[in-house]
Scaffold this motif. Structure first.
Motif, PDB file in Angstrom:
ATOM      1  N   GLU A 103      -8.645  -0.833  -3.540  1.00  0.00           N
ATOM      2  CA  GLU A 103      -9.623   0.246  -2.934  1.00  0.00           C
ATOM      3  C   GLU A 103     -10.487  -0.847  -3.310  1.00  0.00           C
ATOM      4  O   GLU A 103     -11.756  -1.117  -2.952  1.00  0.00           O
ATOM      5  CB  GLU A 103     -10.183   1.263  -4.581  1.00  0.00           C
ATOM      6  N   ALA A 104     -10.207  -2.205  -4.082  1.00  0.00           N
ATOM      7  CA  ALA A 104     -11.618  -2.913  -4.182  1.00  0.00           C
ATOM      8  C   ALA A 104     -11.107  -4.093  -2.900  1.00  0.00           C
ATOM      9  O   ALA A 104     -12.383  -4.414  -2.554  1.00  0.00           O
ATOM     10  CB  ALA A 104     -10.804  -4.297  -5.166  1.00  0.00           C
ATOM     11  N   HIS A 105     -10.451  -3.529  -2.000  1.00  0.00           N
ATOM     12  CA  HIS A 105     -10.427  -4.523  -0.457  1.00  0.00           C
ATOM     13  C   HIS A 105     -10.229  -3.642   0.488  1.00  0.00           C
ATOM     14  O   HIS A 105     -10.856  -4.272   2.048  1.00  0.00           O
ATOM     15  CB  HIS A 105      -8.882  -5.130  -0.668  1.00  0.00           C
ATOM     16  N   ALA A 106     -10.422  -2.254   0.338  1.00  0.00           N
ATOM     17  CA  ALA A 106     -10.813  -1.638   1.592  1.00  0.00           C
ATOM     18  C   ALA A 106     -11.403  -1.529   1.899  1.00  0.00           C
ATOM     19  O   ALA A 106     -11.678  -0.948   3.303  1.00  0.00           O
ATOM     20  CB  ALA A 106     -10.839   0.181   0.545  1.00  0.00           C
ATOM     21  N   ARG A 113      -7.379   0.291   2.325  1.00  0.00           N
ATOM     22  CA  ARG A 113      -7.575   1.896   2.097  1.00  0.00           C
ATOM     23  C   ARG A 113      -6.484   2.641   2.359  1.00  0.00           C
ATOM     24  O   ARG A 113      -6.590   3.984   1.677  1.00  0.00           O
ATOM     25  CB  ARG A 113      -8.731   1.921   3.057  1.00  0.00           C
ATOM     26  N   VAL A 114      -5.727   2.683   3.390  1.00  0.00           N
ATOM     27  CA  VAL A 114      -4.853   3.453   3.775  1.00  0.00           C
ATOM     28  C   VAL A 114      -3.771   3.112   2.257  1.00  0.00           C
ATOM     29  O   VAL A 114      -3.080   4.490   1.771  1.00  0.00           O
ATOM     30  CB  VAL A 114      -4.638   3.502   5.000  1.00  0.00           C
ATOM     31  N   CYS A 115      -3.275   2.194   1.385  1.00  0.00           N
ATOM     32  CA  CYS A 115      -2.068   2.301   0.852  1.00  0.00           C
ATOM     33  C   CYS A 115      -2.637   2.728  -0.160  1.00  0.00           C
ATOM     34  O   CYS A 115      -2.422   3.576  -0.865  1.00  0.00           O
ATOM     35  CB  CYS A 115      -2.072   0.747   0.322  1.00  0.00           C
ATOM     36  N   ALA A 116      -4.469   2.513  -0.647  1.00  0.00           N
ATOM     37  CA  ALA A 116      -5.123   3.565  -2.039  1.00  0.00           C
ATOM     38  C   ALA A 116      -5.069   4.871  -1.525  1.00  0.00           C
ATOM     39  O   ALA A 116      -4.264   5.696  -2.731  1.00  0.00           O
ATOM     40  CB  ALA A 116      -6.350   3.012  -1.980  1.00  0.00           C
ATOM     41  N   GLU A 117      -4.814   5.228  -0.361  1.00  0.00           N
ATOM     42  CA  GLU A 117      -5.159   6.731  -0.528  1.00  0.00           C
ATOM     43  C   GLU A 117      -3.984   7.680  -0.959  1.00  0.00           C
ATOM     44  O   GLU A 117      -3.134   8.521  -1.533  1.00  0.00           O
ATOM     45  CB  GLU A 117      -5.703   7.365   0.584  1.00  0.00           C
ATOM     46  N   ALA A 118      -2.505   6.575  -0.299  1.00  0.00           N
ATOM     47  CA  ALA A 118      -1.057   6.782  -0.395  1.00  0.00           C
ATOM     48  C   ALA A 118      -0.158   7.033  -1.893  1.00  0.00           C
ATOM     49  O   ALA A 118       0.060   7.771  -2.028  1.00  0.00           O
ATOM     50  CB  ALA A 118       0.164   5.640  -0.098  1.00  0.00           C
ATOM     51  N   CYS A 119      -1.222   6.105  -2.359  1.00  0.00           N
ATOM     52  CA  CYS A 119      -0.836   6.158  -3.862  1.00  0.00           C
ATOM     53  C   CYS A 119      -1.481   6.810  -4.563  1.00  0.00           C
ATOM     54  O   CYS A 119      -0.868   7.315  -5.691  1.00  0.00           O
ATOM     55  CB  CYS A 119      -1.389   4.062  -4.273  1.00  0.00           C
ATOM     56  N   ARG A 120      -2.895   7.187  -4.303  1.00  0.00           N
ATOM     57  CA  ARG A 120      -3.600   8.142  -4.868  1.00  0.00           C
ATOM     58  C   ARG A 120      -2.464   9.410  -4.735  1.00  0.00           C
ATOM     59  O   ARG A 120      -2.244  10.082  -5.471  1.00  0.00           O
ATOM     60  CB  ARG A 120      -4.725   8.408  -4.537  1.00  0.00           C
ATOM     61  N   ARG A 121      -2.360   9.625  -3.715  1.00  0.00           N
ATOM     62  CA  ARG A 121      -1.542  10.936  -3.441  1.00  0.00           C
ATOM     63  C   ARG A 121      -0.154  10.876  -4.003  1.00  0.00           C
ATOM     64  O   ARG A 121       0.706  12.195  -4.769  1.00  0.00           O
ATOM     65  CB  ARG A 121      -0.759  11.071  -2.240  1.00  0.00           C
TER      66      ARG A 121
END
Length: 134
Positions: A103-106, A113-121
């Motif tokens: 998220e710090a780099h999104a 951004r895509v990775c952060a969303e997958a991690c949150r899911r």
């Protein structure tokens, strides 16, 4: 029905765990692992790779932990409930940490951004399963 869900329904001993919840968690784990692996690779292709070292490391750690967790859950027969709970807890921590880093780099890197969303899911799926375990 996914192959994961279908396979789990054939298992004779599911230790009283909701098969659809277990399957959804395994699928979220596998999705997160592949997304984190791809994000790390995408970070390596950026001009600012030195600024993304922590992100790359976090991606790789999260991918490995998610893969291990998915494998443990796929053979969950109830005899390893303590291990499963600890593994899920570790995975929640890894996903949260990786999501924060990405998220710090999104704003500058769409792959983060895509990775952060997958991690949150994945974090959410693991927490839901952990809460549903006996």
């Amino acid at each position: 029905m996914s192959s994961t869900a279908e396979m789990l329904t054939t298992h004779l001993n599911n230790a009283g765990v909701d098969t659809s919840l277990l399957a959804a968690t395994i699928e979220a784990l596998n999705d997160c692992a592949s997304t984190c692996t791809t994000c790390a690779d995408a970070c390596l292709s950026e001009d600012s790779v030195a600024d993304l070292r922590a992100c790359i490391r976090s991606d790789q750690d999260c991918a490995d932990i998610c893969t291990a967790t998915a494998r443990v859950l796929a053979r969950f027969t109830g005899d390893n409930a303590v291990v499963v709970k600890q593994q899920l807890t570790t995975c929640i921590t890894a996903c949260s940490s990786c999501a924060e880093e990405c998220e710090a780099h999104a704003d500058h890197h769409e792959h983060c951004r895509v990775c952060a969303e997958a991690c949150r899911r994945c974090e959410k799926a693991c927490a839901e399963l952990l809460g549903a375990l006996p």
